[in-house]
Design an enzyme around this catalytic site. Structure first.
Site, PDB file in Angstrom:
ATOM      1  CG  HIS A   1      -0.611  -2.034  20.829  1.00 39.93           C
ATOM      2  ND1 HIS A   1      -1.302  -3.017  20.154  1.00 39.93           N
ATOM      3  CD2 HIS A   1       0.578  -2.573  21.170  1.00 39.93           C
ATOM      4  CE1 HIS A   1      -0.577  -4.106  20.106  1.00 39.93           C
ATOM      5  NE2 HIS A   1       0.575  -3.878  20.712  1.00 39.93           N
TER       6      HIS A   1
ATOM      7  CG  HIS B   1       6.510  -0.559 -11.149  1.00 40.35           C
ATOM      8  ND1 HIS B   1       7.685  -1.276 -11.218  1.00 40.35           N
ATOM      9  CD2 HIS B   1       6.697   0.543 -11.934  1.00 40.35           C
ATOM     10  CE1 HIS B   1       8.550  -0.635 -11.998  1.00 40.35           C
ATOM     11  NE2 HIS B   1       7.975   0.466 -12.436  1.00 40.35           N
TER      12      HIS B   1
END
Ligand code: RB5
Length: 131
Positions: free
Chosen positions: A11, A100
């Site tokens: 929400h 990475h």
């Protein structure tokens, strides 16, 4: 065929989810929105679990999760095999999360990002390959 990207939020992040779903559609992705669609209080695992499960099982390649801090969504998503969910707060972090860390789920802390910032992060995450 357009890649399908999953998106889900609790929400705290419904508005940002709508904006990012629209951005993804504009970029040519097929978007599957797993809710929530209301600002009524919800439990973030109810939205993180279905998305993480689909990524884990290879039913979709990439997903975007949003909550207030990004933390709850990342805790849940990273419990699933093959899911690498990265909480990301800047384009630079998004680039590193891809290059990475090969993050296949982008997790955004909606309460701490402007819409513009979130769009930049999303675009960077989408465009950066794993090294
Ligand atoms: C909801 O208030 C908030 O706790 C949630 O969106 C998230 O930040 C949890 O990690």
């Amino acid at each position: 065929m357009a890649e399908e990207i999953l998106i889900a939020a609790d929400h705290a992040a419904v508005e940002l989810k709508r904006k990012l779903a629209a951005e993804l559609k504009n970029l040519g992705f097929k978007v599957r929105d797993l809710g929530t669609d209301s600002t009524e209080s919800t439990d973030y695992p109810d939205y993180a679990q279905p998305l993480a499960n689909e990524i884990s099982e290879g039913k979709a390649k990439r997903g975007v999760l949003l909550c207030g801090t990004g933390l709850g969504m990342s805790y849940v998503a990273n419990r699933y095999p093959n899911v690498r969910a990265a909480v990301t707060w800047s384009p630079e972090v998004a680039e590193l999360a891809r290059s990475h860390n090969d993050a296949n789920v982008l997790v955004l802390p909606a309460r701490f990002l402007t819409d513009e910032n979130a769009v930049q992060i999303l675009r960077t995450w989408l465009d950066t390959p794993f090294e």
